[in-house]
Design an enzyme around this catalytic site. Sequence first.
Site, PDB file in Angstrom:
ATOM      1  N   PHE A   1      54.595  21.178  18.098  1.00 15.07           N
ATOM      2  CA  PHE A   1      53.579  20.862  17.094  1.00 15.07           C
ATOM      3  C   PHE A   1      52.711  22.090  16.869  1.00 15.07           C
ATOM      4  CE2 PHE A   1      49.493  19.503  15.475  1.00 15.07           C
ATOM      5  CZ  PHE A   1      49.884  18.731  14.401  1.00 15.07           C
TER       6      PHE A   1
ATOM      7  N   ASP B   1      51.451  29.345  21.370  1.00 14.20           N
ATOM      8  CA  ASP B   1      50.456  28.465  20.767  1.00 14.20           C
ATOM      9  C   ASP B   1      49.718  27.761  21.903  1.00 14.20           C
ATOM     10  OD1 ASP B   1      49.033  26.326  19.729  1.00 14.20           O
ATOM     11  OD2 ASP B   1      50.567  25.744  18.273  1.00 14.20           O
TER      12      ASP B   1
ATOM     13  N   LYS C   1      41.203  24.250  19.526  1.00 15.33           N
ATOM     14  CA  LYS C   1      40.601  23.046  20.112  1.00 15.33           C
ATOM     15  C   LYS C   1      39.329  23.259  20.972  1.00 15.33           C
ATOM     16  CE  LYS C   1      44.139  19.728  19.302  1.00 15.33           C
ATOM     17  NZ  LYS C   1      45.471  20.169  18.884  1.00 15.33           N
TER      18      LYS C   1
HETATM   19  C1  LIG Z   1      46.167  20.452  17.597  1.00 10.46           C
HETATM   20  C2  LIG Z   1      47.213  21.493  17.598  1.00 10.46           C
HETATM   21  C3  LIG Z   1      47.419  22.333  16.499  1.00 10.46           C
HETATM   22  C4  LIG Z   1      46.715  22.131  15.176  1.00 10.46           C
HETATM   23  O1  LIG Z   1      45.351  22.317  15.272  1.00 10.46           O
HETATM   24  P1  LIG Z   1      44.390  21.834  14.047  1.00 10.46           P
HETATM   25  O2  LIG Z   1      43.050  22.314  14.468  1.00 10.46           O
HETATM   26  O3  LIG Z   1      44.503  20.343  13.982  1.00 10.46           O
HETATM   27  O4  LIG Z   1      44.888  22.488  12.837  1.00 10.46           O
HETATM   28  C5  LIG Z   1      48.336  23.355  16.612  1.00 10.46           C
HETATM   29  N1  LIG Z   1      49.025  23.539  17.737  1.00 10.46           N
HETATM   30  C6  LIG Z   1      48.865  22.754  18.818  1.00 10.46           C
HETATM   31  C7  LIG Z   1      49.658  23.028  20.056  1.00 10.46           C
HETATM   32  C8  LIG Z   1      47.963  21.694  18.777  1.00 10.46           C
HETATM   33  O5  LIG Z   1      47.841  20.885  19.834  1.00 10.46           O
END
Ligand SMILES: *Cc1c(COP(=O)(O)O)cnc(C)c1O
Length: 399
Positions: free
Chosen positions: A140, A225, A254
């Site tokens: 994701f 990521d 986050k």
């Molecule tokens: C939450 C998340 C995103 C997206 O972040 P947003 O602030 O919602 O755009 C991208 N990568 C990972 C691994 C995430 O958990």
Amino acid sequence: MGEGSISTIEQADTYMFKTYSRFPITLVRGEGCRVWDEDGKPYLDFVGGIAVCALGHSSPVVTKALEAQSRMLVHVSNLFYTKPQVELARLLVENSFADRVFFANSGAEANEAAIKLARKWARDTSGDGKYVVICMDNSFHGRTMATLSATGQAKVRKGFDPLLSGFKFVPFNDVNAIEQAVDDVVCAVMIEPIQGEGGVVVPDSGYLQQVRKLCDERGLLLIFDEVQVGMGRTGKLFAHEHFGVTPDIMTLAKALGNGLPIGAMLATERLSDSFGPGTHASTFGGTPLVTAVSIAVVRSLLEDGVLEHCRQMGDYFKKRLHGLREKYPFIKEVRGTGLILGLELEREGAEVVNSCLEQGFLINCTQERVLRFLPPLIVEQDEIDQLVDCLDGIFQRME
Ligand SMILES: *Cc1c(COP(=O)(O)O)cnc(C)c1O
């Protein structure tokens, strides 16, 4: 549920897109690991804003920085230098593998920057040929068109074709699959060191090292990521520190602002020239207000013993979840590191989440069957005990 609560929910149904399937409560206040709904009912929060509220709700660390900076300067534009933005960049560089930082407003935006940088670097260094990023099944990376195109989950992508070209998918935890996918047009590999939305999937030992080695041999960039698992979530500032490898690019968001919107893309010096003037920008990226709060958050993570506390509470929490697993045969597996923990069930988890909510506990379920726990890193042992005892009771009735 009071009338006020119904009214808020009814208004949401009337005025907002129904993009979220929300729980039927309206939260109005929080402190530490606790939040209250508008009827005054308290909940222990094991969602933590989905790994955002690392220092908890109404953290004095955040409030103090927010108050002070809001009186100084909220926003000017990246046409000018501001002190908090530069100071946050320095703090991140001094505490990571990276040499350079770009600030955005979210995880998806940080990943957009990473994808753009990877493509630009490939173009700058090897002509027009390379642009493909190898991504993982079940990954994701966000909901914008590029990050959606990098996300390996059919249910998230459905209905948005055609997505961007230039992304290829392989199974997580399989270095041979990456090796086979590499060809003349691949420029990077993008991985979450621990898959969050994918169901708290921890890589096998040696996997990330092998991926690093492969990237070095084939001249590929490695992008981590760490939007969900970075900023102390696993008990180290960055999750990749557990695996003894560093990426070329890392994305954060986050918990970086403990709830204020901020994302960051970090990279090594050799990529620096590919993001020169005019290549990328963001109006709100790294405002003085948000970066001042982030500085306070990062300092607190590093200096207030939060990481050590996270490791201790994570170990304790995991031990208690293993206790549940021994007791209930429908619990398949306990996974995770620090305070990103998952309990995979052999049945759907929605019923458990709803029972928890009724009893005053916020938890979350991902991939239908994985109960996921992402409490503030300041969570205490007795709060973990309360949740596990609640789960124990729910599981007992399910048998
Ligand atoms: C939450 C998340 C995103 C997206 O972040 P947003 O602030 O919602 O755009 C991208 N990568 C990972 C691994 C995430 O958990």
